[in-house]
Design a protein around this motif. Structure first.
Motif, short mmCIF file in Angstrom:
data_model
loop_
_atom_site.label_atom_id
_atom_site.label_comp_id
_atom_site.label_asym_id
_atom_site.label_seq_id
_atom_site.Cartn_x
_atom_site.Cartn_y
_atom_site.Cartn_z
N ARG A 239 69.01 -79.59 -56.48
CA ARG A 239 69.13 -80.97 -56.20
C ARG A 239 70.86 -81.32 -56.84
N LEU A 240 70.95 -80.99 -57.89
CA LEU A 240 72.10 -80.83 -58.56
C LEU A 240 73.29 -80.13 -57.70
N GLY A 241 72.88 -78.86 -57.27
CA GLY A 241 73.60 -78.13 -56.67
C GLY A 241 74.17 -78.77 -55.17
N ARG A 242 73.45 -79.53 -54.47
CA ARG A 242 73.51 -80.25 -53.39
C ARG A 242 74.56 -81.26 -53.62
N VAL A 243 74.43 -82.08 -54.91
CA VAL A 243 75.42 -83.00 -55.18
C VAL A 243 76.78 -82.46 -55.34
N LEU A 244 76.99 -81.52 -55.99
CA LEU A 244 77.97 -80.58 -56.61
C LEU A 244 78.61 -80.16 -55.24
N LYS A 245 78.01 -79.83 -54.12
CA LYS A 245 78.77 -79.00 -52.90
C LYS A 245 79.41 -80.31 -52.11
#
Length: 601
Positions: A239-245
Motif C-alpha cells: 500500500r505504501l509502495g503504491r503511494v510512493l510510486k
C-alpha cells in the motif's frame, strides 16, 4: 507584476500572501527596521564597485602627481574599509533581526494553528489523518522561515540592487541604464512566469502527495498492533509502495521542470552579460568611459548577476513556501464547527438535571435526521442506562450533552441553563467520561489520571487509582506512577487502560458522569470490584451509562431504550423485562441465548 501560480490557484496564492503580510504587521517596527537595513546594505554594496572604479582611475593616471595619487588612493582605501565594516555590522544586525522576527512568527502561527485544530469539530478530526494534520502544521511553520528569508534577504536586495544600479547607470549612460533595466526586468518577468506557471502547478500536486504519504505512514504506524495481529506487514508495504510510486512520479516531474527552467534562465543571463560587456566596451572605445568606469560597470553587473542568477530560484522558493503554507492557512478559513457564542458564560451546576426540549439534530452531510422533536428529562442524581441497536441514537445523546455538535432545533439544558449559551470548557469540566476504548496520552500514568485535575496531589491520584483498582498494577511497574504509557496507551493492556480511564473519572469528581460500557475490557473478578466502586462513584451524580452488555444496567434507576432516534421504552430493568414483546426484552434474550428469566432480579 502580479504573482500567480495559475488561474485556478491564484486566489489561494494571494490569500496566503495576505496571511503572511498580516503576520508581518504584527511586528511593524521590526519589519520596517529589517527592510531599511536591507536597502542601506544594498546601497553600500553598490558604492563599493564605484569606489573600486575610482581607485583604478587613480592608479592608472600616469599624468597625475604620484603623491597626490597616493593620497587619493589611501582615501579610497579608507572608504572601502569603512564600507566593508559597515556591511559587516549591518549584516549582523539584519540577521539578528530576521532571526527574532521569524522565530516569533513561527511560534505564533504554530500556536494559532494548534488552537484551531484543537477546537475543530468531532467530524473534522474523524475525517482527517492525525499524521497529515501534524505535517501541515509543522511544514507550514517552517515555510515561514524559507519565505521570510527569500522575501527579505533575497528578493528585496535583488530589486533594490536592480533599481539603484539602473538609476546610477542611466544618469551617466542612458543606453547602459536601458540595457540593465529592460534586460533585467524582462529576465525577472520570464523567470517568475516560468516558476509560477510552469513549475508551481506540478509542485502543488507533489505537495498533496507528500501530505498523503505522511498520512499513509502515520496511519499504518499508529495501527501497527492491528497490522501485526493480521500478519499484514506485506500488505501495508504494498500500500505504501503504491503511494510512493505516485509521489515519486509527481516529484520527478517537478524536479525535471525545475532543471529545464534553470537552464533557460542561464541562457538568458548569458545574453544580458554579453550585452552589458559589449556595451561598456563600446562606451570605452567612444571615449565615454574610462578604465575605472569599465571596471565599475563590470563589477556592478557582477553584483546584479549574482542576484539575478538566483532570482528564478527565489521566486520558486516563494511559490513553494506559499504552497506549503496554503494548507496551514486553510485551517484559518476552516470553520471551528462548534464555537462559544458571544457573551457565553460559565456553566454552574448545582444539581445536575438534564433536559432535552424539542431537539432536532442531523449529522453534517447526512440527509436523515438523528433526532426530530426529541424531548426528555433526567432528574438530578438519576442513574440512567441508554440501550438500543447500533445507530439508534444513544451515542448521539451523550454527544449532544457534551455539545460536540450544535443543534438544528430545540435546546439541551443542564440545571435550566441552555448549554449553547455557556462556554464549552466550563460545560465539559462538569462532565466526567469513561469511553469504551480509552485514549491515553504518551505521558506518565500520574499525568493521565490527573488530566482532569492537573493540580491534584500524588495522594489524590493514588486514591483515585485505588478506587479504580489500578493502584496495584501501577505499583508493580518499575517506575510506578512515572511510567510512560506509550502512544495512545499502547504499553498497557485493554483492561489496564480502562482502569486508568476510570481513575481519571474518579479524580475528576464531576457532577455528571458518562460511562460508555466502562467495564467491557475487564476480567470477571475485576469487573465485580469495579462495579462496586462505580456504585459509590454514581451516588449523588447524574449518570448516563451507554450499555452494550445489558447486565451492566440492571441496578440503574431508569433504562431508556432507543430505536431510530426515539425512546420507545423506558423504566427500570424489572419493568422492561416483564413486558412481553418489548424491544428491551428481545435485546436481553438475544444476549442471554433466549432466556430472559436469567435476567430477572
Amino acid at each position: 507584476m502580479t504573482l500567480r501560480s495559475s488561474d485556478s490557484a491564484g486566489d489561494p496564492f494571494r490569500r496566503t500572501l495576505r496571511f503572511v503580510f498580516s503576520q508581518w504587521r504584527r511586528q511593524p517596527a521590526l519589519a520596517l527596521a529589517i527592510i531599511a537595513c536591507v536597502v542601506v546594505l544594498t546601497l553600500v554594496e553598490l558604492l563599493i564597485p564605484l569606489l573600486a572604479g575610482r581607485l583604478i582611475d587613480v592608479v592608472a593616471d600616469r599624468l597625475a602627481d604620484r603623491r597626490t595619487s597616493l593620497d587619493a588612493a589611501i582615501e579610497i582605501f579608507i572608504g572601502l574599509a569603512g564600507m566593508g565594516a559597515a556591511m559587516v555590522a549591518l549584516r549582523f544586525g539584519l540577521f539578528r533581526g530576521i532571526v527574532r522576527f521569524t522565530l516569533h512568527m513561527m511560534k505564533q502561527v504554530a500556536e494559532e494553528a494548534f488552537w484551531r485544530v484543537q477546537r475543530f469539530s468531532t467530524d473534522w478530526h474523524a475525517n482527517n489523518f492525525a499524521g497529515s494534520t501534524v505535517r501541515k502544521v509543522s511544514r507550514g511553520m517552517w515555510a515561514f522561515d524559507q519565505l521570510n528569508d527569500t522575501l527579505m534577504l533575497a528578493l528585496l536586495p535583488a530589486v533594490s540592487v536592480l533599481v539603484l544600479a539602473t538609476i546610477s547607470f542611466g544618469l551617466r549612460w542612458p543606453v547602459m541604464g536601458l540595457v540593465i533595466g529592460v534586460g533585467s526586468s524582462a529576465y525577472i518577468v520570464f523567470a517568475s512566469l516560468m516558476a509560477l506557471r510552469y513549475v508551481a502547478p506540478i509542485a502543488q500536486l507533489s505537495n498533496r502527495w507528500d501530505t498523503r504519504l505522511g498520512g499513509t505512514l502515520a496511519d499504518a504506524i499508529t495501527c501497527n498492533p492491528v497490522v501485526k495481529a493480521f500478519g499484514a506487514e506485506v500488505r501495508e508495504d504494498l500500500r505504501l509502495g503504491r503511494v510512493l510510486k505516485r509521489w515519486q512520479s509527481r516529484t520527478r516531474l517537478t524536479w525535471n521542470r525545475a532543471v529545464l527552467n534553470g537552464s533557460v534562465q542561464q541562457a538568458l543571463l548569458l545574453t544580458i552579460r554579453l550585452s552589458v560587456t559589449g556595451g561598456v566596451i563600446m562606451l570605452w572605445w567612444q571615449g565615454q568611459a574610462t578604465a575605472g568606469d569599465v571596471a565599475y560597470v563590470l563589477t556592478t553587473y557582477g553584483v546584479i548577476n549574482g542576484y539575478l542568477h538566483n532570482i528564478g530560484d527565489h521566486v520558486t522558493n516563494v511559490q513553494r513556501a506559499v504552497n506549503e503554507l496554503e494548507e496551514l492557512v486553510g485551517f484559518h478559513d476552516e470553520p471551528l464547527g462548534v464555537e462559544d457564542r458571544a457573551g457565553a458564560v460559565p456553566l454552574r451546576v448545582t444539581e445536575g438535571r438534564i433536559a432535552f426540549e424539542k431537539v432536532g439534530f442531523r449529522y453534517p452531510g447526512q440527509v436523515r435526521p438523528a433526532y426530530t422533536d426529541f424531548s426528555l428529562g433526567i432528574a438530578a442524581g438519576e442513574r440512567v442506562g441508554l440501550v438500543g441497536h447500533s445507530g439508534s441514537g444513544k451515542t448521539t445523546f451523550v454527544k449532544l450533552v457534551q455539545r460536540l455538535y450544535d443543534l438544528d432545533a430545540g435546546r439541551v439544558l443542564i440545571d435550566g441553563q441552555d448549554i449553547a449559551g455557556v462556554t464549552q470548557t466550563s460545560l465539559r469540566r462538569q462532565i466526567a467520561i469513561v469511553q469504551q476504548e480509552p485514549v491515553l496520552f504518551h505521558r506518565s500514568l500520574a499525568e493521565n489520571i490527573a488530566y482532569a485535575r492537573p493540580d491534584a496531589s500524588l495522594a489524590a491520584i493514588q486514591e483515585a487509582a485505588k478506587l479504580a483498582h489500578a493502584h496495584d498494577f501501577i505499583s508493580r511497574l518499575p517506575k510506578g506512577y512515572d511510567t510512560l504509557v506509550g502512544e495512545r496507551g499502547v504499553k498497557l493492556s485493554g483492561g489496564e487502560r480502562q482502569r486508568v480511564a476510570l481513575a481519571r473519572a474518579f479524580l475528576a469528581d464531576a457532577p455528571i458522569l458518562i460511562l460508555d460500557e466502562a467495564t467491557s475490557s475487564l476480567d470477571s473478578e475485576s469487573e465485580a470490584l469495579i462495579q462496586q466502586a462505580m456504585e459509590r462513584l454514581m451516588r449523588g451524580r447524574t449518570t448516563l451509562v451507554i450499555a452494550h452488555r445489558l447486565s451492566t444496567v440492571r441496578q440503574l434507576d431508569r433504562i431508556l431504550v432507543f430505536d431510530d432516534g426515539r425512546i420507545v421504552e423506558q423504566g427500570d430493568h424489572d419493568t422492561l423485562i416483564a413486558r412481553p414483546g418489548g424491544l428491551y426484552r428481545r435485546l436481553v434474550e438475544r444476549q442471554m441465548g433466549g432466556s430472559s428469566s436469567l435476567m430477572v432480579a
